[in-house]
Structure formats: structure tokens, C-alpha cells
Design a protein around this motif. Structure first.
Motif, mmCIF file in Angstrom:
data_model
loop_
_atom_site.group_PDB
_atom_site.id
_atom_site.type_symbol
_atom_site.label_atom_id
_atom_site.label_comp_id
_atom_site.label_asym_id
_atom_site.label_seq_id
_atom_site.Cartn_x
_atom_site.Cartn_y
_atom_site.Cartn_z
ATOM 1 N N ASP A 97 5.114 13.369 1.139
ATOM 2 C CA ASP A 97 4.392 12.068 1.934
ATOM 3 C C ASP A 97 2.517 11.917 2.520
ATOM 4 O O ASP A 97 2.580 12.583 3.784
ATOM 5 C CB ASP A 97 5.141 11.915 2.713
ATOM 6 N N THR A 98 1.599 13.087 1.645
ATOM 7 C CA THR A 98 0.076 12.431 2.098
ATOM 8 C C THR A 98 -0.475 11.943 1.476
ATOM 9 O O THR A 98 -0.103 11.950 0.354
ATOM 10 C CB THR A 98 0.086 14.482 2.337
ATOM 11 N N PRO A 99 -1.835 11.686 1.899
ATOM 12 C CA PRO A 99 -2.648 10.778 0.623
ATOM 13 C C PRO A 99 -3.086 11.303 -0.415
ATOM 14 O O PRO A 99 -2.619 10.889 -1.427
ATOM 15 C CB PRO A 99 -3.767 10.524 1.808
ATOM 16 N N ALA A 100 -3.360 12.439 -0.612
ATOM 17 C CA ALA A 100 -3.859 12.927 -1.793
ATOM 18 C C ALA A 100 -2.719 13.060 -3.096
ATOM 19 O O ALA A 100 -2.879 12.594 -4.345
ATOM 20 C CB ALA A 100 -4.341 14.763 -1.266
ATOM 21 N N PRO A 101 -1.296 14.018 -2.954
ATOM 22 C CA PRO A 101 -0.852 13.615 -3.597
ATOM 23 C C PRO A 101 -0.417 11.882 -3.969
ATOM 24 O O PRO A 101 -0.077 11.584 -5.389
ATOM 25 C CB PRO A 101 0.402 14.526 -3.465
ATOM 26 N N LEU A 102 -0.012 11.392 -3.210
ATOM 27 C CA LEU A 102 -0.054 10.048 -3.970
ATOM 28 C C LEU A 102 -0.980 9.256 -3.913
ATOM 29 O O LEU A 102 -1.225 8.689 -5.077
ATOM 30 C CB LEU A 102 0.526 9.162 -2.067
ATOM 31 N N TYR A 103 -2.601 10.025 -3.349
ATOM 32 C CA TYR A 103 -3.532 9.155 -4.623
ATOM 33 C C TYR A 103 -4.061 9.480 -5.694
ATOM 34 O O TYR A 103 -3.673 8.879 -7.238
ATOM 35 C CB TYR A 103 -5.153 9.220 -4.055
ATOM 36 N N ARG A 104 -3.512 10.696 -6.513
ATOM 37 C CA ARG A 104 -3.130 11.419 -7.671
ATOM 38 C C ARG A 104 -2.241 11.070 -8.481
ATOM 39 O O ARG A 104 -2.106 10.563 -9.530
ATOM 40 C CB ARG A 104 -2.920 12.667 -8.160
ATOM 41 N N LEU A 105 -1.086 10.371 -7.788
ATOM 42 C CA LEU A 105 -0.147 9.353 -8.432
ATOM 43 C C LEU A 105 -0.594 7.886 -9.163
ATOM 44 O O LEU A 105 -0.719 7.453 -10.208
ATOM 45 C CB LEU A 105 1.193 9.388 -7.568
ATOM 46 N N LEU A 106 -1.593 7.562 -7.797
ATOM 47 C CA LEU A 106 -1.838 6.614 -8.080
ATOM 48 C C LEU A 106 -2.557 6.561 -9.327
ATOM 49 O O LEU A 106 -2.818 5.190 -10.349
ATOM 50 C CB LEU A 106 -2.712 5.745 -6.912
ATOM 51 N N VAL A 107 -3.926 6.998 -9.456
ATOM 52 C CA VAL A 107 -4.486 7.176 -10.536
ATOM 53 C C VAL A 107 -3.862 7.831 -11.679
ATOM 54 O O VAL A 107 -4.227 7.598 -12.864
ATOM 55 C CB VAL A 107 -5.909 9.035 -10.132
ATOM 56 N N LEU A 108 -2.906 8.907 -12.118
ATOM 57 C CA LEU A 108 -2.110 9.050 -13.041
ATOM 58 C C LEU A 108 -1.376 7.542 -13.450
ATOM 59 O O LEU A 108 -1.378 7.019 -14.265
ATOM 60 C CB LEU A 108 -1.476 9.900 -12.979
ATOM 61 N N CYS A 109 -1.106 6.340 -12.347
ATOM 62 C CA CYS A 109 -0.838 4.848 -12.969
ATOM 63 C C CYS A 109 -1.309 4.454 -14.276
ATOM 64 O O CYS A 109 -1.478 3.619 -14.939
ATOM 65 C CB CYS A 109 -0.714 4.596 -11.986
#
Length: 91
Positions: A34-46
């Protein structure tokens, strides 16, 4: 959440993963926190996952994005002439 609800949710997640395998995030090497970097990577993966291509191709594309490094700040990527044409004044 109650402990019993949490345990039931975790048990269901384990059952789903054991039956269907790993997640796209795991395949892409994204450690979910629950931190910005992995959540952003997940968004980019989408983005590539939503395209009409194979999921394996989308995950490979995400690897390319990740190896390119972090995104630059907005406004610094455009060449100076484009920034001037759109009203950006240095300084």
C-alpha cells in the motif's frame, strides 16, 4: 474487518491462487504494498492488459516500462520549442 472475515477472505484468495496460478502483478515482478510506487506500476500494467493482445505480451511490455526507470516530472519531457509554443515561460 472482523478476524473471521479476514481469515475467510485470505482462505478464498489462497484457494483462487492455488487453482488459477499467480497474478499478473506477480508475473510482472510487482510486489504489492500500500505505497505509491507498486500501485502506480500496477496501474501502468493495466494499460497493456486492457489491449487486445496476449497477457504474456502485456506483462513483457510492463517489464520494458519498468526497466526504463521512473517517469519524469510532467512538463520536463517536451522539447523547449513545444513548451514555448504552449505558453511556458522559463524561470
Amino acid at each position: 474487518m472482523k478476524a473471521s472475515t479476514t481469515n475467510a477472505t485470505e482462505a478464498m484468495a489462497r484457494r483462487i491462487l492455488s487453482e488459477y496460478g499467480e497474478t499478473y502483478a506477480h508475473e510482472a515482478g510487482i510486489g504489492l504494498r500500500d505505497t505509491p510506487a507498486p500501485l502506480y506500476r500496477l496501474l501502468v500494467l493495466c494499460v497493456p492488459l486492457s489491449a487486445p493482445i496476449r497477457a504474456s505480451t502485456a506483462v513483457a511490455a510492463d517489464g520494458g516500462f519498468a526497466s526504463a526507470g521512473p517517469p519524469r516530472r510532467a512538463g520536463t519531457g517536451a522539447p523547449p520549442q513545444i513548451r514555448r509554443e504552449h505558453g511556458h515561460r522559463p524561470g
